[in-house]
Design a protein around this motif. Structure first.
Motif, PDB file in Angstrom:
ATOM      1  N   GLY A  29      38.477 100.363 138.243  1.00 18.57           N
ATOM      2  CA  GLY A  29      37.566 101.401 138.720  1.00 18.57           C
ATOM      3  C   GLY A  29      36.822 102.029 137.562  1.00 18.57           C
ATOM      4  N   GLU A  30      36.006 103.002 137.894  1.00 16.26           N
ATOM      5  CA  GLU A  30      35.259 103.736 136.886  1.00 16.26           C
ATOM      6  C   GLU A  30      36.171 104.769 136.236  1.00 16.26           C
ATOM      7  N   ALA A  31      36.151 104.824 134.921  1.00 16.49           N
ATOM      8  CA  ALA A  31      36.992 105.782 134.201  1.00 16.49           C
ATOM      9  C   ALA A  31      36.545 107.204 134.515  1.00 16.49           C
ATOM     10  N   ILE A  32      37.516 108.109 134.540  1.00 22.57           N
ATOM     11  CA  ILE A  32      37.235 109.534 134.707  1.00 22.57           C
ATOM     12  C   ILE A  32      37.226 110.148 133.309  1.00 22.57           C
ATOM     13  N   VAL A  33      36.151 110.847 132.973  1.00 22.79           N
ATOM     14  CA  VAL A  33      36.038 111.464 131.652  1.00 22.79           C
ATOM     15  C   VAL A  33      36.020 112.978 131.812  1.00 22.79           C
ATOM     16  N   VAL A  34      36.979 113.629 131.165  1.00 21.70           N
ATOM     17  CA  VAL A  34      37.069 115.093 131.145  1.00 21.70           C
ATOM     18  C   VAL A  34      37.330 115.505 129.698  1.00 21.70           C
ATOM     19  N   ASP A  35      36.538 116.424 129.210  1.00 21.67           N
ATOM     20  CA  ASP A  35      36.669 116.908 127.829  1.00 21.67           C
ATOM     21  C   ASP A  35      36.637 115.770 126.806  1.00 21.67           C
ATOM     22  N   GLY A  36      35.850 114.741 127.079  1.00 24.20           N
ATOM     23  CA  GLY A  36      35.720 113.615 126.164  1.00 24.20           C
ATOM     24  C   GLY A  36      36.863 112.621 126.206  1.00 24.20           C
ATOM     25  N   CYS A  37      37.869 112.857 127.049  1.00 23.92           N
ATOM     26  CA  CYS A  37      39.011 111.941 127.181  1.00 23.92           C
ATOM     27  C   CYS A  37      38.843 111.115 128.442  1.00 23.92           C
ATOM     28  N   SER A  38      39.125 109.834 128.330  1.00 26.20           N
ATOM     29  CA  SER A  38      38.931 108.899 129.436  1.00 26.20           C
ATOM     30  C   SER A  38      40.259 108.551 130.106  1.00 26.20           C
ATOM     31  N   THR A  39      40.255 108.522 131.440  1.00 26.66           N
ATOM     32  CA  THR A  39      41.427 108.129 132.223  1.00 26.66           C
ATOM     33  C   THR A  39      41.044 106.940 133.090  1.00 26.66           C
ATOM     34  N   ALA A  40      41.789 105.844 132.950  1.00 25.45           N
ATOM     35  CA  ALA A  40      41.496 104.637 133.720  1.00 25.45           C
ATOM     36  C   ALA A  40      41.842 104.829 135.193  1.00 25.45           C
ATOM     37  N   THR A  41      41.057 104.194 136.042  1.00 28.14           N
ATOM     38  CA  THR A  41      41.330 104.183 137.474  1.00 28.14           C
ATOM     39  C   THR A  41      41.131 102.772 137.995  1.00 28.14           C
ATOM     40  N   GLY A  42      41.541 102.564 139.209  1.00 25.32           N
ATOM     41  CA  GLY A  42      41.345 101.285 139.864  1.00 25.32           C
ATOM     42  C   GLY A  42      41.730 101.402 141.317  1.00 25.32           C
ATOM     43  N   ALA A  43      41.791 100.268 141.971  1.00 26.22           N
ATOM     44  CA  ALA A  43      42.152 100.275 143.390  1.00 26.22           C
ATOM     45  C   ALA A  43      42.797  98.949 143.763  1.00 26.22           C
ATOM     46  N   TYR A  44      43.699  99.034 144.719  1.00 23.97           N
ATOM     47  CA  TYR A  44      44.277  97.844 145.332  1.00 23.97           C
ATOM     48  C   TYR A  44      43.549  97.591 146.645  1.00 23.97           C
ATOM     49  N   LEU A  45      43.212  96.338 146.891  1.00 21.70           N
ATOM     50  CA  LEU A  45      42.593  95.958 148.155  1.00 21.70           C
ATOM     51  C   LEU A  45      43.680  95.452 149.089  1.00 21.70           C
ATOM     52  N   LEU A  46      43.843  96.126 150.205  1.00 22.68           N
ATOM     53  CA  LEU A  46      44.864  95.736 151.170  1.00 22.68           C
ATOM     54  C   LEU A  46      44.340  94.625 152.070  1.00 22.68           C
ATOM     55  N   SER A  47      45.237  93.920 152.719  1.00 24.25           N
ATOM     56  CA  SER A  47      44.841  92.803 153.582  1.00 24.25           C
ATOM     57  C   SER A  47      44.005  93.259 154.775  1.00 24.25           C
ATOM     58  N   ASN A  48      44.101  94.544 155.134  1.00 31.08           N
ATOM     59  CA  ASN A  48      43.308  95.061 156.256  1.00 31.08           C
ATOM     60  C   ASN A  48      41.938  95.563 155.806  1.00 31.08           C
ATOM     61  N   GLY A  49      41.591  95.352 154.530  1.00 27.47           N
ATOM     62  CA  GLY A  49      40.288  95.747 154.018  1.00 27.47           C
ATOM     63  C   GLY A  49      40.234  97.138 153.406  1.00 27.47           C
ATOM     64  N   ARG A  50      41.272  97.913 153.567  1.00 28.18           N
ATOM     65  CA  ARG A  50      41.296  99.251 152.981  1.00 28.18           C
ATOM     66  C   ARG A  50      41.541  99.184 151.482  1.00 28.18           C
ATOM     67  N   ARG A  51      41.092 100.223 150.796  1.00 27.89           N
ATOM     68  CA  ARG A  51      41.312 100.345 149.359  1.00 27.89           C
ATOM     69  C   ARG A  51      42.268 101.505 149.102  1.00 27.89           C
ATOM     70  N   VAL A  52      43.179 101.311 148.172  1.00 24.11           N
ATOM     71  CA  VAL A  52      44.087 102.372 147.731  1.00 24.11           C
ATOM     72  C   VAL A  52      43.741 102.670 146.277  1.00 24.11           C
ATOM     73  N   LYS A  53      43.132 103.841 146.062  1.00 28.52           N
ATOM     74  CA  LYS A  53      42.747 104.229 144.707  1.00 28.52           C
ATOM     75  C   LYS A  53      43.986 104.598 143.897  1.00 28.52           C
ATOM     76  N   ALA A  54      43.962 104.265 142.596  1.00 29.74           N
ATOM     77  CA  ALA A  54      45.107 104.547 141.726  1.00 29.74           C
ATOM     78  C   ALA A  54      44.623 105.058 140.373  1.00 29.74           C
ATOM     79  N   MET A  55      45.435 105.913 139.778  1.00 34.59           N
ATOM     80  CA  MET A  55      45.196 106.388 138.420  1.00 34.59           C
ATOM     81  C   MET A  55      46.529 106.825 137.823  1.00 34.59           C
TER      82      MET A  55
END
Length: 85
Positions: A35-61
């Motif tokens: 996913g797109e990194a989240i940047v707060v105060d110049g610090c970056s936090t990685a994100t992403g998502a799992y794609l479920l078999s039913n088409g839904r996405r589960v965002k993770a960080m």
């Protein structure tokens, strides 16, 4: 307090907040999308998502584990961006 993001309904949305970078590094790679990194105060936090078999996405960080130091006000701002975008 009514505007607090933690009291907003997230019906139909799915999130995983991983407690610590060590656990984040061990998350399964199957069905994973970076996913797109989240940047707060110049610090970056990685994100992403799992794609479920039913088409839904589960965002993770990952958040820092308190044993390595934890700034609640900083992580509140990161989580706010994560949940609202």
């Amino acid at each position: 307090m009514a505007n607090n993001i933690f009291f907003q309904p997230f019906v139909g949305k799915h999130y995983v907040v991983v407690w610590g970078k060590r656990l984040w590094d061990k998350m399964p790679g199957e069905r994973w999308q970076d996913g797109e990194a989240i940047v707060v105060d110049g610090c970056s936090t990685a994100t992403g998502a799992y794609l479920l078999s039913n088409g839904r996405r589960v965002k993770a960080m990952a958040v820092n584990h308190p044993s390595v130091g934890y700034s609640w006000d900083y992580w509140y701002r990161v989580l706010e961006k994560f949940f609202l975008h």
